[in-house]
Motif scaffolding. Sequence first.
Motif, PDB file in Angstrom:
ATOM      1  N   LYS A 185       0.815  -1.216   0.000  1.00  0.00           N
ATOM      2  CA  LYS A 185       0.000   0.000   0.000  1.00  0.00           C
ATOM      3  C   LYS A 185       0.847   1.265   0.000  1.00  0.00           C
ATOM      4  CE  LYS A 185      -3.481   2.496   2.686  1.00  0.00           C
ATOM      5  NZ  LYS A 185      -4.374   2.528   3.866  1.00  0.00           N
ATOM      6  N   ASP A 186       1.966   1.234   0.698  1.00  0.00           N
ATOM      7  CA  ASP A 186       2.780   2.430   0.887  1.00  0.00           C
ATOM      8  C   ASP A 186       3.877   2.485  -0.180  1.00  0.00           C
ATOM      9  OD1 ASP A 186       4.346   4.495   1.754  1.00  0.00           O
ATOM     10  OD2 ASP A 186       4.456   3.833   3.825  1.00  0.00           O
ATOM     11  N   ALA A 187       3.817   3.490  -1.029  1.00  0.00           N
ATOM     12  CA  ALA A 187       4.792   3.619  -2.118  1.00  0.00           C
ATOM     13  C   ALA A 187       6.206   3.795  -1.586  1.00  0.00           C
ATOM     14  CB  ALA A 187       4.419   4.808  -3.011  1.00  0.00           C
ATOM     15  N   TYR A 188       6.337   4.411  -0.386  1.00  0.00           N
ATOM     16  CA  TYR A 188       7.653   4.664   0.184  1.00  0.00           C
ATOM     17  C   TYR A 188       8.236   3.435   0.872  1.00  0.00           C
ATOM     18  CZ  TYR A 188      10.586   5.472   4.231  1.00  0.00           C
ATOM     19  OH  TYR A 188      11.536   5.341   5.196  1.00  0.00           O
ATOM     20  N   THR A 189       7.348   2.692   1.575  1.00  0.00           N
ATOM     21  CA  THR A 189       7.832   1.661   2.486  1.00  0.00           C
ATOM     22  C   THR A 189       8.754   0.658   1.808  1.00  0.00           C
ATOM     23  OG1 THR A 189       5.843   1.862   3.833  1.00  0.00           O
ATOM     24  CG2 THR A 189       7.132  -0.127   4.110  1.00  0.00           C
ATOM     25  N   GLY A 190       8.326   0.115   0.641  1.00  0.00           N
ATOM     26  CA  GLY A 190       9.176  -0.828  -0.078  1.00  0.00           C
ATOM     27  C   GLY A 190       9.661  -1.923   0.834  1.00  0.00           C
ATOM     28  N   ASN A 191      10.987  -2.086   0.943  1.00  0.00           N
ATOM     29  CA  ASN A 191      11.558  -3.108   1.819  1.00  0.00           C
ATOM     30  C   ASN A 191      11.997  -2.512   3.154  1.00  0.00           C
ATOM     31  OD1 ASN A 191      12.191  -5.868   2.097  1.00  0.00           O
ATOM     32  ND2 ASN A 191      14.367  -5.416   1.806  1.00  0.00           N
ATOM     33  N   SER A 244      -3.916   9.178   0.542  1.00  0.00           N
ATOM     34  CA  SER A 244      -3.627  10.568   0.174  1.00  0.00           C
ATOM     35  C   SER A 244      -2.636  11.205   1.142  1.00  0.00           C
ATOM     36  CB  SER A 244      -4.920  11.395   0.153  1.00  0.00           C
ATOM     37  OG  SER A 244      -5.549  11.357   1.436  1.00  0.00           O
ATOM     38  N   ILE A 245      -2.655  10.751   2.371  1.00  0.00           N
ATOM     39  CA  ILE A 245      -1.697  11.225   3.380  1.00  0.00           C
ATOM     40  C   ILE A 245      -0.435  10.377   3.337  1.00  0.00           C
ATOM     41  CG2 ILE A 245      -1.275  11.476   5.856  1.00  0.00           C
ATOM     42  CD1 ILE A 245      -4.213  12.144   6.207  1.00  0.00           C
ATOM     43  N   LEU A 246      -0.627   9.079   3.235  1.00  0.00           N
ATOM     44  CA  LEU A 246       0.495   8.154   3.290  1.00  0.00           C
ATOM     45  C   LEU A 246       1.497   8.391   2.164  1.00  0.00           C
ATOM     46  CD1 LEU A 246       1.215   5.739   5.133  1.00  0.00           C
ATOM     47  CD2 LEU A 246       0.179   4.245   3.423  1.00  0.00           C
ATOM     48  N   ASN A 247       0.994   8.689   0.976  1.00  0.00           N
ATOM     49  CA  ASN A 247       1.865   8.844  -0.189  1.00  0.00           C
ATOM     50  C   ASN A 247       1.982  10.289  -0.670  1.00  0.00           C
ATOM     51  OD1 ASN A 247       2.454   6.057  -0.392  1.00  0.00           O
ATOM     52  ND2 ASN A 247       0.478   5.692  -1.401  1.00  0.00           N
ATOM     53  N   LYS A 248       1.694  11.237   0.213  1.00  0.00           N
ATOM     54  CA  LYS A 248       1.800  12.647  -0.161  1.00  0.00           C
ATOM     55  C   LYS A 248       3.254  13.007  -0.467  1.00  0.00           C
ATOM     56  CE  LYS A 248       0.769  17.346   1.384  1.00  0.00           C
ATOM     57  NZ  LYS A 248       0.218  18.180   2.481  1.00  0.00           N
ATOM     58  N   PRO A 249       3.558  13.563  -1.629  1.00  0.00           N
ATOM     59  CA  PRO A 249       4.944  13.891  -2.010  1.00  0.00           C
ATOM     60  C   PRO A 249       5.421  15.211  -1.406  1.00  0.00           C
ATOM     61  CG  PRO A 249       3.478  14.477  -3.782  1.00  0.00           C
ATOM     62  CD  PRO A 249       2.606  13.857  -2.718  1.00  0.00           C
ATOM     63  N   THR A 253      18.768   8.230   5.082  1.00  0.00           N
ATOM     64  CA  THR A 253      19.736   7.767   4.085  1.00  0.00           C
ATOM     65  C   THR A 253      19.069   7.139   2.863  1.00  0.00           C
ATOM     66  OG1 THR A 253      19.962   5.692   5.349  1.00  0.00           O
ATOM     67  CG2 THR A 253      21.586   7.428   5.773  1.00  0.00           C
ATOM     68  N   GLU A 254      17.738   7.308   2.726  1.00  0.00           N
ATOM     69  CA  GLU A 254      16.990   6.832   1.566  1.00  0.00           C
ATOM     70  C   GLU A 254      16.452   8.020   0.775  1.00  0.00           C
ATOM     71  OE1 GLU A 254      15.802   3.373   0.518  1.00  0.00           O
ATOM     72  OE2 GLU A 254      17.792   3.198   1.428  1.00  0.00           O
ATOM     73  N   ASP A 255      16.404   7.887  -0.553  1.00  0.00           N
ATOM     74  CA  ASP A 255      15.813   8.935  -1.382  1.00  0.00           C
ATOM     75  C   ASP A 255      14.311   9.018  -1.139  1.00  0.00           C
ATOM     76  OD1 ASP A 255      18.127   9.788  -2.677  1.00  0.00           O
ATOM     77  OD2 ASP A 255      17.960   8.253  -4.243  1.00  0.00           O
ATOM     78  N   ARG A 256      13.795  10.226  -1.112  1.00  0.00           N
ATOM     79  CA  ARG A 256      12.360  10.464  -1.046  1.00  0.00           C
ATOM     80  C   ARG A 256      11.945  11.254  -2.286  1.00  0.00           C
ATOM     81  NH1 ARG A 256      10.121  10.044   4.140  1.00  0.00           N
ATOM     82  NH2 ARG A 256      11.233   8.385   5.241  1.00  0.00           N
ATOM     83  N   VAL A 257      10.656  11.304  -2.565  1.00  0.00           N
ATOM     84  CA  VAL A 257      10.159  12.048  -3.730  1.00  0.00           C
ATOM     85  C   VAL A 257      10.544  13.513  -3.633  1.00  0.00           C
ATOM     86  CG1 VAL A 257       8.089  12.770  -4.974  1.00  0.00           C
ATOM     87  CG2 VAL A 257       8.239  10.444  -4.066  1.00  0.00           C
ATOM     88  N   TYR A 258      10.516  14.052  -2.407  1.00  0.00           N
ATOM     89  CA  TYR A 258      10.731  15.489  -2.230  1.00  0.00           C
ATOM     90  C   TYR A 258      12.147  15.842  -1.772  1.00  0.00           C
ATOM     91  CZ  TYR A 258       9.573  13.939   2.512  1.00  0.00           C
ATOM     92  OH  TYR A 258       9.533  13.250   3.703  1.00  0.00           O
ATOM     93  N   ARG A 259      13.054  14.855  -1.632  1.00  0.00           N
ATOM     94  CA  ARG A 259      14.437  15.174  -1.284  1.00  0.00           C
ATOM     95  C   ARG A 259      15.345  13.984  -1.580  1.00  0.00           C
ATOM     96  NH1 ARG A 259      15.702  11.968   2.659  1.00  0.00           N
ATOM     97  NH2 ARG A 259      14.358  11.591   4.470  1.00  0.00           N
ATOM     98  N   LYS A 260      16.626  14.280  -1.735  1.00  0.00           N
ATOM     99  CA  LYS A 260      17.632  13.249  -1.940  1.00  0.00           C
ATOM    100  C   LYS A 260      18.099  12.691  -0.591  1.00  0.00           C
ATOM    101  CE  LYS A 260      18.276  13.009  -6.417  1.00  0.00           C
ATOM    102  NZ  LYS A 260      18.112  11.727  -7.141  1.00  0.00           N
ATOM    103  N   ALA A 261      18.655  11.492  -0.635  1.00  0.00           N
ATOM    104  CA  ALA A 261      19.151  10.865   0.586  1.00  0.00           C
ATOM    105  C   ALA A 261      20.324  11.650   1.153  1.00  0.00           C
ATOM    106  CB  ALA A 261      19.577   9.433   0.294  1.00  0.00           C
ATOM    107  N   MET A 262      20.434  11.663   2.481  1.00  0.00           N
ATOM    108  CA  MET A 262      21.576  12.262   3.149  1.00  0.00           C
ATOM    109  C   MET A 262      22.741  11.270   3.128  1.00  0.00           C
ATOM    110  SD  MET A 262      19.724  13.945   6.513  1.00  0.00           S
ATOM    111  CE  MET A 262      21.275  14.504   7.198  1.00  0.00           C
ATOM    112  N   SER A 263      23.940  11.767   3.299  1.00  0.00           N
ATOM    113  CA  SER A 263      25.095  10.885   3.426  1.00  0.00           C
ATOM    114  C   SER A 263      25.066  10.210   4.793  1.00  0.00           C
ATOM    115  CB  SER A 263      26.389  11.696   3.299  1.00  0.00           C
ATOM    116  OG  SER A 263      26.520  12.592   4.394  1.00  0.00           O
ATOM    117  N   VAL A 264      25.814   9.125   4.913  1.00  0.00           N
ATOM    118  CA  VAL A 264      25.904   8.441   6.206  1.00  0.00           C
ATOM    119  C   VAL A 264      26.425   9.392   7.265  1.00  0.00           C
ATOM    120  CG1 VAL A 264      27.118   6.622   7.464  1.00  0.00           C
ATOM    121  CG2 VAL A 264      26.185   6.155   5.187  1.00  0.00           C
TER     122      VAL A 264
END
Length: 375
Positions: A196-202, A245-250, A323-334
Amino acid sequence: MRARSDSTRRRFDDLISVIESTRALASAADVPEAMSLFARQLTTLFDASACLISSYDRATQQVTDWAAHVVPPAQLNVMAEDYPLSEYPVTLRVLTDLVEATATLGDGGDRAEQAFLEQHGFKANLLSPLVMGGKAVGLIELFDTRHRVFTQDEMQFCRLLADHAGIVLGTASLADRLEEQHLATVGALAAALEAKDAYTGNHAQTIAEFALAVGEELGLAGRELRATRMGALLHDVGKIGIPESILNKPGPLTDDEFTVMKRHTLIGADIISGIPGMEEVVGLVRSSHERWDGRGYPDGLQGTEVPRGAYVIAVCDAYHAMTEDRVYRKAMSVEGAMQELRRCSGSQFMPAAVEALARVVERGLQRRVRFSQAA
C-alpha cells in the motif's frame, strides 16, 4: 536408621539439584546458552573434570559437539566436529537403546572408548542420552582425570537430569516453532503494508535487520531482542489504516494530516494485540515514536518509561529514512545522518541507542571498504 537418613538426604539433595537445574535451563536465552549452562552444572554436580554435550543426527548416525565445560588443568577439544558413531559402538548403543554407560581406563572395555580416554588425558567417563519426545537428540559425556568408577546411582542421576533437560529442550523447540509462525504472520502484515505504501518498499525488513544488530550492540538479548526484531518489522503496520492521500503525499504533511498520521502507532498496536505471545511487541509498536525527552507520541513517555527496544526501532527508523531517497528530497550521506542523530541525542533519541547504531554503521562501512579494496 542413620544409613536410611543419609540415603533420604542424598535423594532430597538430588531432587533439589534437578529442580534448580531445570529452572536455570528454562531461564536461558536460547538453546546453545542452555546447553553451555547444563554442561557446567553437570561438571559441578558430579565433581567431574569436564562435560561434553553433543547433538545427535539419527539419519546420519553422527554426533556434533554442541557445548562443553572443562575444569583446568583438564583439556578437551570443544570445536564443532562431527564423529561417525560406527567407530564408537558403545556410544551408538547409548543413543539407539537409550541407556547409560560408563568406562574406566584399563577396565578391559570397548577399545574405542579406552583409546579416546587415553588420547585426551582422562581415566573415566559416563555417557547418557539426551532424550526429547522419546528419541535421542543428543549425547552427554562426563569425564574425569582421576581413576574413578561412576556408580549405578550416578548413572541414574545423570539420566534423570538429562531427561529433565530434554523436557526443557522440547519446550524451547515448541517456542521456536511458535516464533517462526509469529514471524510468518508479521511478515504477511508487513508485506500488506508495503503493497500500500509507495515509500515503504523493503523498509520494514531493513529496519528489522538493523534493529537486531543495534539491539545486540546495546546489550539486548533473549526475549527482549526477539521482541525488538518483531517490533521493528511491524512498527509501521498501522499505516494500513491511514488514507493513501496522506500516506503517499509527495511533501511535508499539514498539522491536521500529521495528527491523522500519528494514529498509526495505535492502529498498529491494536492490529497485533490479538496475536498470542506478542504482548511485548504491542508495546514496542505503540511506543516506536516516543522521544527520550517525552515530547513524542502517543503517550508522551520519556526516559526509562519507554522500552529500550522502542528506542532502538526509533533510531534505526530515523537513520534509514534519512539515508533513503524520497520524492521530495535526496538521501543524506551516512556522515550527515549520523551528525543529525547525534544532534538529537538526549532529546529525541536515547543516547546509548544512537551510539550503538554508530558502532554498527562504522563496522558496516569498514566491511565495505575492505570488500572494495579486495575487489
